[in-house]
Design an enzyme around this catalytic site. Structure first.
Site, PDB file in Angstrom:
ATOM      1  N   HIS A 183      47.552  79.470  56.142  1.00 53.30           N
ATOM      2  CA  HIS A 183      46.943  78.337  55.451  1.00 53.30           C
ATOM      3  C   HIS A 183      45.797  77.758  56.278  1.00 53.30           C
ATOM      4  CE1 HIS A 183      46.486  74.569  53.262  1.00 53.30           C
ATOM      5  NE2 HIS A 183      46.697  73.905  54.395  1.00 53.30           N
TER       6      HIS A 183
ATOM      7  N   THR B 223      54.487  61.816  48.977  1.00 53.31           N
ATOM      8  CA  THR B 223      55.080  63.026  49.549  1.00 53.31           C
ATOM      9  C   THR B 223      56.485  63.147  48.986  1.00 53.31           C
ATOM     10  OG1 THR B 223      53.827  62.809  51.619  1.00 53.31           O
ATOM     11  CG2 THR B 223      55.791  64.202  51.677  1.00 53.31           C
TER      12      THR B 223
ATOM     13  N   ASP C   3      53.050  64.936  59.946  1.00 53.87           N
ATOM     14  CA  ASP C   3      52.814  66.205  59.260  1.00 53.87           C
ATOM     15  C   ASP C   3      52.062  67.148  60.192  1.00 53.87           C
ATOM     16  OD1 ASP C   3      53.114  67.870  57.074  1.00 53.87           O
ATOM     17  OD2 ASP C   3      51.179  67.339  56.230  1.00 53.87           O
TER      18      ASP C   3
ATOM     19  N   TYR D 102      50.654  71.310  61.040  1.00 48.98           N
ATOM     20  CA  TYR D 102      49.698  72.250  60.435  1.00 48.98           C
ATOM     21  C   TYR D 102      50.024  73.649  60.945  1.00 48.98           C
ATOM     22  CZ  TYR D 102      44.926  73.193  58.563  1.00 48.98           C
ATOM     23  OH  TYR D 102      43.842  73.615  57.839  1.00 48.98           O
TER      24      TYR D 102
ATOM     25  N   ASP E 226      53.660  67.882  50.087  1.00 55.33           N
ATOM     26  CA  ASP E 226      52.732  66.867  50.558  1.00 55.33           C
ATOM     27  C   ASP E 226      51.507  66.879  49.648  1.00 55.33           C
ATOM     28  OD1 ASP E 226      52.004  64.810  52.284  1.00 55.33           O
ATOM     29  OD2 ASP E 226      50.812  66.137  53.539  1.00 55.33           O
TER      30      ASP E 226
ATOM     31  N   ARG F 236      34.455  76.187  57.154  1.00 53.10           N
ATOM     32  CA  ARG F 236      33.640  76.499  58.340  1.00 53.10           C
ATOM     33  C   ARG F 236      33.240  77.964  58.453  1.00 53.10           C
ATOM     34  NH1 ARG F 236      37.599  73.008  59.924  1.00 53.10           N
ATOM     35  NH2 ARG F 236      38.950  74.736  60.574  1.00 53.10           N
TER      36      ARG F 236
ATOM     37  N   GLN G  84      39.887  63.909  50.326  1.00 48.29           N
ATOM     38  CA  GLN G  84      40.023  64.439  51.683  1.00 48.29           C
ATOM     39  C   GLN G  84      38.691  64.951  52.237  1.00 48.29           C
ATOM     40  OE1 GLN G  84      42.982  67.528  51.950  1.00 48.29           O
ATOM     41  NE2 GLN G  84      42.751  67.809  54.147  1.00 48.29           N
TER      42      GLN G  84
ATOM     43  N   THR H  22      51.466  73.319  55.308  1.00 49.09           N
ATOM     44  CA  THR H  22      51.527  74.248  54.183  1.00 49.09           C
ATOM     45  C   THR H  22      51.899  75.651  54.638  1.00 49.09           C
ATOM     46  OG1 THR H  22      49.835  72.956  53.062  1.00 49.09           O
ATOM     47  CG2 THR H  22      50.258  75.156  52.207  1.00 49.09           C
TER      48      THR H  22
ATOM     49  N   GLU I 160      55.795  72.850  51.764  1.00 41.69           N
ATOM     50  CA  GLU I 160      56.185  72.671  53.161  1.00 41.69           C
ATOM     51  C   GLU I 160      57.704  72.567  53.290  1.00 41.69           C
ATOM     52  OE1 GLU I 160      54.119  69.755  55.468  1.00 41.69           O
ATOM     53  OE2 GLU I 160      52.396  69.656  54.109  1.00 41.69           O
TER      54      GLU I 160
ATOM     55  N   GLU J 158      43.829  77.125  48.240  1.00 40.95           N
ATOM     56  CA  GLU J 158      43.727  78.517  48.695  1.00 40.95           C
ATOM     57  C   GLU J 158      43.680  79.476  47.515  1.00 40.95           C
ATOM     58  OE1 GLU J 158      46.292  79.591  52.264  1.00 40.95           O
ATOM     59  OE2 GLU J 158      47.216  77.727  51.582  1.00 40.95           O
TER      60      GLU J 158
ATOM     61  N   TYR K 223      37.809  63.010  55.783  1.00 42.77           N
ATOM     62  CA  TYR K 223      38.585  63.569  56.904  1.00 42.77           C
ATOM     63  C   TYR K 223      37.820  63.641  58.219  1.00 42.77           C
ATOM     64  CZ  TYR K 223      36.625  68.329  57.178  1.00 42.77           C
ATOM     65  OH  TYR K 223      35.807  69.420  57.373  1.00 42.77           O
TER      66      TYR K 223
ATOM     67  N   ARG L  65      42.156  66.651  47.232  1.00 41.50           N
ATOM     68  CA  ARG L  65      41.191  67.438  48.003  1.00 41.50           C
ATOM     69  C   ARG L  65      39.788  66.834  48.013  1.00 41.50           C
ATOM     70  NH1 ARG L  65      44.658  70.116  51.134  1.00 41.50           N
ATOM     71  NH2 ARG L  65      46.009  71.542  49.976  1.00 41.50           N
TER      72      ARG L  65
ATOM     73  N   LYS M  52      46.223  61.759  51.494  1.00 41.74           N
ATOM     74  CA  LYS M  52      47.591  62.234  51.708  1.00 41.74           C
ATOM     75  C   LYS M  52      48.643  61.144  51.541  1.00 41.74           C
ATOM     76  CE  LYS M  52      46.678  66.484  53.425  1.00 41.74           C
ATOM     77  NZ  LYS M  52      47.319  67.743  53.040  1.00 41.74           N
TER      78      LYS M  52
ATOM     79  N   GLU N 202      51.156  70.948  48.336  1.00 44.92           N
ATOM     80  CA  GLU N 202      51.298  71.632  49.621  1.00 44.92           C
ATOM     81  C   GLU N 202      52.765  71.976  49.807  1.00 44.92           C
ATOM     82  OE1 GLU N 202      47.494  70.499  52.389  1.00 44.92           O
ATOM     83  OE2 GLU N 202      49.420  69.575  52.889  1.00 44.92           O
TER      84      GLU N 202
END
Length: 434
Positions: free
Chosen positions: A143, A270, A136, A138, A246, A152, A253, A363, A214, A377, A257, A250, A266, A212
């Site tokens: 996204h 899927t 997968d 990114y 996917d 962050r 995760q 995504t 995709e 989001e 992560y 959250r 994850k 997600e």
């Protein structure tokens, strides 16, 4: 040019026009073992029956390979390579074409029609490929930026490497399922109070289950250990695309992560759409993706080649109360890197590929709220709610929710090239006792 017209009656709004000819795996009441078919209008053309009754008699190039249409997956057909895919697809188009060159193959062959043309509602769909591995990526810039801001802040939303290479991680092929398969809410470690000074996780059912939106891409040409695939040659290694959801936990995760990325958040499920739209069917809709203001290294430079596709994507959510709401609309153009670039980067260190390997795009989101491809989001990390029909709201998915993704190319009636749908319903998490 006007759209091609088939002698078979096809709804002008069908995703499966004669311009498409997607391949999938079906089983029927008459033939219970999974086997290949194509979708045309609201029918499947059973390729096993078509082959057994000499449907390919006028196509000599496929004669030594007809066994592929009796296999339980499309892997053997995919392995024949894009030149053969192209010839087979064009032949099937010509068989279905009004005033085409081969009317006696199917149009005037009532017996073969009765046995080989199956209403889609009578077909059980199966995974189209034996998925040997799954990675997968990114590549959805919007996204990646939006999620980066949540975790962050805007100054550090994108990591320094993001525009230089297609960021990816290894997914789990064993839990890729075909559209329509229920998704069981996962259990895992979560932090009930992430702001607490002492981090003490609990084992719990996921409380922040997400989607997600995709695209998935299948590989049809293998490569050897230690041998990179050039970005120039990469398109010949690609079989076709599917819609991909996917599903993401959250809260699991957020805890797991760091430092190595997603894992249990994850790998529980899927979903992919059942019909593989071949790369040749998508070529008329080839376009550029998102502009990259960073010059990539030469091994990723496509030199202006159009390797993205103008696929209109939509997401709807149907609650257990029966209320259906459109919760997202975006386009396949909203990707920074293309599948050829992903393949070139994935293999640059010598990682070998097998027929049936799948790559996910990551995504796909646009800039506006309505164009965001996940609830994380849309709800600003769970701070706001998404309004649904009937006065319902969601921050994340609830048990009984059904998510439906659709994707289609083109706007001309009778010439649509679409994927059908990718659907999954959320089932409750299993109760764990220790």
């Amino acid at each position: 040019m006007p759209p091609l017209k088939s002698w078979l009656s096809i709804d002008p709004q069908s995703h499966f026009s004669i311009h498409n000819i997607p391949f999938g795996i079906i089983s029927t009441a008459q033939h219970s073992s999974p086997h290949p078919a194509i979708a045309i209008g609201d029918h499947a053309l059973d390729l096993q029956v078509f082959t057994e009754q000499n449907g390919f008699a006028a196509l000599s190039i496929i004669q030594p390979h007809q066994h592929v249409f009796g296999e339980k997956t499309l892997n053997a057909f995919a392995a024949l390579g894009r030149p053969i895919h192209r010839v087979v697809r064009e032949y099937l188009q010509s068989v279905l074409l009004e005033n085409g060159p081969f009317p006696d193959v199917l149009q005037n062959n009532t017996q073969l029609q009765q046995h080989a043309l199956i209403p889609l509602h009578s077909c059980k769909m199966h995974l189209p490929m034996q998925i040997t591995d799954y990675t997968d990526f990114y590549a959805g810039l919007n996204h990646a930026y939006n999620v980066g801001v949540l975790f962050r802040g805007p100054q550090n939303a994108l990591q320094p490497n993001y525009k230089h290479l297609p960021v990816g991680y290894h997914g789990r092929a064993s839990s890729v399922v075909v559209s329509g398969t229920p998704i069981i809410r996962p259990n895992g470690q979560i932090l009930l109070n992430p702001s607490a000074e002492k981090k003490e996780p609990i084992l719990s059912a996921c409380k922040r289950l997400d989607i997600e939106l995709e695209l998935g891409c299948f590989v049809c040409k293998p490569s050897s250990l230690g041998q990179p695939i050039s970005v120039k040659d990469a398109p010949e290694h690609l079989f076709g695309l599917v819609l991909l959801n996917d599903w993401s936990a959250r809260d699991i995760q957020a805890w797991e992560y760091v430092p190595l990325g997603p894992f249990n958040s994850k790998n529980f499920g899927t979903s992919i759409s059942a019909w593989v739209v071949l790369m040749d069917a998508l070529e008329p809709f080839a376009t550029t993706g998102m502009a990259n203001d960073t010059q990539v290294l030469p091994y990723l430079d496509e030199k202006g080649r159009k390797s993205h596709f103008a696929i209109d994507l939509e997401v709807t959510l149907t609650t257990s109360q029966g209320n259906t709401s459109n919760i997202g609309k975006t386009t396949g153009k909203n990707l920074l890197f293309s599948f050829p670039q992903m393949l070139a980067h994935h293999s640059v260190g010598g990682c070998p590929f097998n027929v049936g390997d799948m790559m996910g795009s990551g995504t796909i989101s646009g800039e506006s709220k309505r164009e965001k491809g996940c609830l994380l989001e849309q709800t600003d990390g769970g701070k706001t709610e998404v309004a649904l029909q009937g006065g319902e709201t969601r921050k994340f998915l609830e048990d009984g929710d059904t998510v439906r993704i659709t994707g289609v190319c083109g706007g001309e009636a009778g010439a649509l090239v679409g994927f059908g749908e990718c659907v999954g319903r959320i089932e409750p998490a299993p109760v764990l006792k220790f």
